[in-house]
Design a protein around this motif. Structure first.
Motif, PDB file in Angstrom:
ATOM      1  N   LEU A 239      -3.684   5.099  -7.756  1.00  0.00           N
ATOM      2  CA  LEU A 239      -3.637   6.188  -7.560  1.00  0.00           C
ATOM      3  C   LEU A 239      -3.616   7.020  -9.011  1.00  0.00           C
ATOM      4  O   LEU A 239      -3.102   6.098  -9.832  1.00  0.00           O
ATOM      5  N   SER A 240      -3.579   8.342  -9.081  1.00  0.00           N
ATOM      6  CA  SER A 240      -3.172   8.898 -10.478  1.00  0.00           C
ATOM      7  C   SER A 240      -1.940   9.216 -10.507  1.00  0.00           C
ATOM      8  O   SER A 240      -1.138   9.185  -9.385  1.00  0.00           O
ATOM      9  N   GLY A 241      -1.262   9.785 -11.720  1.00  0.00           N
ATOM     10  CA  GLY A 241       0.040   9.909 -11.720  1.00  0.00           C
ATOM     11  C   GLY A 241       0.707  10.798 -10.829  1.00  0.00           C
ATOM     12  O   GLY A 241       1.662  10.662 -10.185  1.00  0.00           O
ATOM     13  N   GLY A 242       0.093  11.870 -10.471  1.00  0.00           N
ATOM     14  CA  GLY A 242       0.356  12.932  -9.528  1.00  0.00           C
ATOM     15  C   GLY A 242       0.466  12.335  -8.156  1.00  0.00           C
ATOM     16  O   GLY A 242       1.465  12.690  -7.402  1.00  0.00           O
TER      17      GLY A 242
ATOM     18  N   THR B 183       0.818  -1.248   0.212  1.00  0.00           N
ATOM     19  CA  THR B 183       0.054   0.101  -0.127  1.00  0.00           C
ATOM     20  C   THR B 183       0.891   1.286   0.132  1.00  0.00           C
ATOM     21  O   THR B 183       2.200   1.128   0.362  1.00  0.00           O
ATOM     22  N   VAL B 184       0.222   2.279  -0.204  1.00  0.00           N
ATOM     23  CA  VAL B 184       0.810   3.544  -0.466  1.00  0.00           C
ATOM     24  C   VAL B 184       1.556   3.846   1.164  1.00  0.00           C
ATOM     25  O   VAL B 184       2.858   4.068   1.262  1.00  0.00           O
ATOM     26  N   GLN B 185       0.968   3.567   2.159  1.00  0.00           N
ATOM     27  CA  GLN B 185       1.429   3.863   3.575  1.00  0.00           C
ATOM     28  C   GLN B 185       2.817   2.718   3.778  1.00  0.00           C
ATOM     29  O   GLN B 185       3.652   3.221   4.115  1.00  0.00           O
ATOM     30  N   GLU B 186       2.544   1.424   3.107  1.00  0.00           N
ATOM     31  CA  GLU B 186       3.719   0.504   3.228  1.00  0.00           C
ATOM     32  C   GLU B 186       4.766   0.881   2.654  1.00  0.00           C
ATOM     33  O   GLU B 186       6.275   0.675   2.894  1.00  0.00           O
TER      34      GLU B 186
END
Ligand SMILES: Nc1ncnc2c1ncn2[C@@H]1O[C@H](COP(=O)(O)OP(=O)(O)OP(=O)(O)O)[C@@H](O)[C@H]1O
Ligand SMILES: [Mg+2]
Lengths: 276, 288
Positions: B148-151, B105-108
């Motif tokens: 997620l989007s690219g940004g 995940t983003v958090q991980e």
């Protein structure tokens, strides 16, 4: 057959109107019907062919289904399936447990690769069937020899696929890990291992297929129970329909096993981008 | 691998960066000489942008500092210590968002650096949340990078680097793949984050306006092979910068001409373009 025929769409001349017709072939029902149609056609051909031959040469589908009932009643079928499956599962899982780490190490440490490559390159061309006799001599006619043969079948396929996976890990991910402070061993465990999972799954599925090949040959040579030995015993009784039961069982069993592996993979390994 | 600077309280202007020094650095791949005799000193906490024609060796220079690539000759050092291989004191933001680990995940992903150096679970989770907050992704920690989007992915990459509290941040065209609007937002964000955390930043870009917006200094390179620095331009426009300032426009013209002349030189050397075509192009630009 003719009823299915009438369901096939008439092709309209104008292209836009053709859309709903092609969409029909993508519906669940249509896909199921297509499969069912294909199977029925195969059975029909089998039936027609069997009219022209002795049952000893080619038993009819009907006779085969009776044989299924017969073998089910006396417990032979279930016992055979159980014995074969247990051997495959034991050898296959052991093969994964051993083959994956070997593949990881061989892929990552070129020293290990050079060390083991001669053996991998040599033995992967020797089919497990060639070892059936040796397995029995060394490990006896019991379960060990069969499990060992499945293990042998699995290990090379899984190892080679895992090596390929390790070698194709993107340089970008390795660099990212290194710049974030991961050491060599950490990189192996936290980046290379997860990146390689799709390759391991491919190897595991191929090995599962090959395990079915191996188990039949192993059981034909040395086993009291098992689908392979069931096929072989049929010869003594002149019951060709048992051979057919064995063949159909193997096909369905293989299909079911692959389905189960796919299901588990989809459930548990989705995040590793495994395409199944 | 060296330890990161202490994560002690960081006030707005406290500089946590380390300086980067390249002395007589050359890189060659076999017979191919890519860059020659590069001398560069980036002061601690400085923001330096690198511009240059495609293929001149910008990424090569960044990879040297990151430790991904050894110099064929010359010395590369960061914070006074010679660079031998990558390390967590030098964070790298890659152009490709594939650099995020798609199975985490983003958090991980953001926790990855602290996890690798043994920071306890709850401490690193807090740190990751803090940096996700900083890049405006406080709400997206539980999502997968692919969602997620690219940004947003680039923000996640930036958070993943910053959570390590690196003294140097190396960015190789980090916004090259983003659309114009997202890119503008990200530029403002990077400027804000840099002012808040003050690492030394080496930033590669193709976008001259981006360089003017962000850099303390802008360095242009000559076309390869055997590329070197062409010009070094300090940017004295006060931050946060307005690109409508006359000084910005003037700087843009100069840099534009610097790079265009290099591109023209290579194209002429390759005999690909007639004089007329190139003139026409630069005239249109000057008028713009
Ligand atoms: N591993 C390699 N082997 C041989 N040549 C290489 C290698 N890596 C890069 N090069 C060459 O080095 C030169 C510089 O590459 P580099 O990636 O640094 O350019 P760049 O300035 O970052 O270009 P761009 O702006 O397009 O990203 C290029 O001409 C490239 O072909
Ligand atoms: Mg580049």
């Amino acid at each position: 057959m003719t009823t299915l025929e009438t369901e096939s769409p008439r092709y309209p001349a104008a292209a836009p109107e053709a859309r709903p017709a092609t969409a029909f072939f993508d519906t669940r029902l249509a896909r199921f019907l297509t499969g069912a149609f294909s199977v029925s056609l195969g059975l029909l051909i089998w039936e027609v062919l069997s009219w022209h031959f002795q049952p000893l040469f080619l038993p009819s589908p009907q006779l085969t289904f009776y044989a299924v009932g017969e073998l089910w009643e006396d417990g032979t079928l279930l016992q055979s399936i159980g014995a074969s499956l247990a051997r495959i599962m034991a050898g296959w899982s052991l093969g994964l447990v051993i083959g994956i780490p070997i593949g990881m190490l061989m892929g990552y440490f070129s020293f290990v690769r050079r060390l083991l490559d001669p053996y991998v390159e040599f033995f992967r061309f020797i089919p497990p069937i060639a070892f059936v006799t040796l397995a029995v001599i060394w490990l006896g006619p019991g379960e060990a020899s069969k499990v060992a043969l499945i293990l042998y079948t699995t290990i090379f396929i899984v190892t080679i696929n895992t090596i390929a996976g390790v070698l194709s890990v993107s340089e970008l991910r390795l660099r990212a890990a290194a710049a974030l402070g991961a050491g060599r061993l950490q990189t192996l465990l936290t980046v290379i291992f997860p990146s390689t999972i799709p390759y391991m799954v491919t190897g595991a599925r191929l090995a599962m297929g090959n395990s079915f090949l191996t188990i039949v040959s192993a059981e034909i040579v040395a086993a009291q129970v098992g689908v392979g030995s069931m096929i072989w015993t049929a010869r003594n009784y002149g019951k060709t329909e048992w051979v057919f039961v064995g063949i159909i069982t193997l096909g369905l069993l293989g299909y079911a096993c692959d389905r189960i592996v796919r299901f588990i993979v989809q459930r548990l390994l989705k995040r590793y981008a495994v395409a199944v | 691998m060296s330890a990161s600077p202490s994560p002690a309280d960081r006030s707005e202007s406290a500089c946590t960066g380390a300086d980067i020094r390249l002395e007589h650095v050359s890189v060659a791949f076999g017979e191919h000489r890519i860059v020659s005799d590069i001398n560069l000193h980036v002061a601690a906490g400085e923001f330096v942008c690198l511009l240059g024609p495609s293929g001149c060796g910008k990424s090569t220079l960044l990879n040297l500092v990151a430790g991904f690539l050894p110099a064929t000759s010359g010395k590369v050092s960061v914070g006074g210590r010679p660079v031998h291989g990558p390390g967590r004191d030098r964070g790298v933001v890659f152009q490709s968002t594939e650099a995020l680990f798609p199975w985490l995940t983003v958090q991980e992903n953001v926790e990855y650096g602290p996890r690798m150096c043994g920071v306890p679970r709850s401490t690193r989770a807090d740190a990751a949340r803090r940096y996700l907050e900083l890049v405006g992704l406080g709400h997206a920690g539980s999502r997968m990078p692919g969602e997620l989007s690219g940004g947003m992915r680039q923000r996640a990459q930036i958070a993943r680097v910053l959570v390590n509290e690196p003294s140097v941040v190396l960015m190789d065209e980090p916004f090259g793949a983003l659309d114009a609007q997202t890119r503008e937002v990200m530029q403002v964000e990077v400027d804000r984050i840099w002012r808040a955390t003050r690492p030394t930043i080496l930033f590669i870009t193709h976008d001259i306006w981006e360089a003017i917006l962000l850099g303390d200094r802008i360095i242009t390179m000559t076309a390869g092979p055997d590329a070197t620095f062409k010009t070094v331009a300090p940017v004295s426009i006060p931050r946060p910068r307005e690109l409508t300032a006359p000084a910005a426009l003037e700087l843009y013209r100069d840099l534009r001409e610097d790079i265009a002349s290099e591109v023209r030189r290579t194209l002429q050397a390759q005999g690909l373009v007639r004089e007329g075509l190139v003139r026409e192009g630069s005239a249109r630009d000057a008028a713009a």
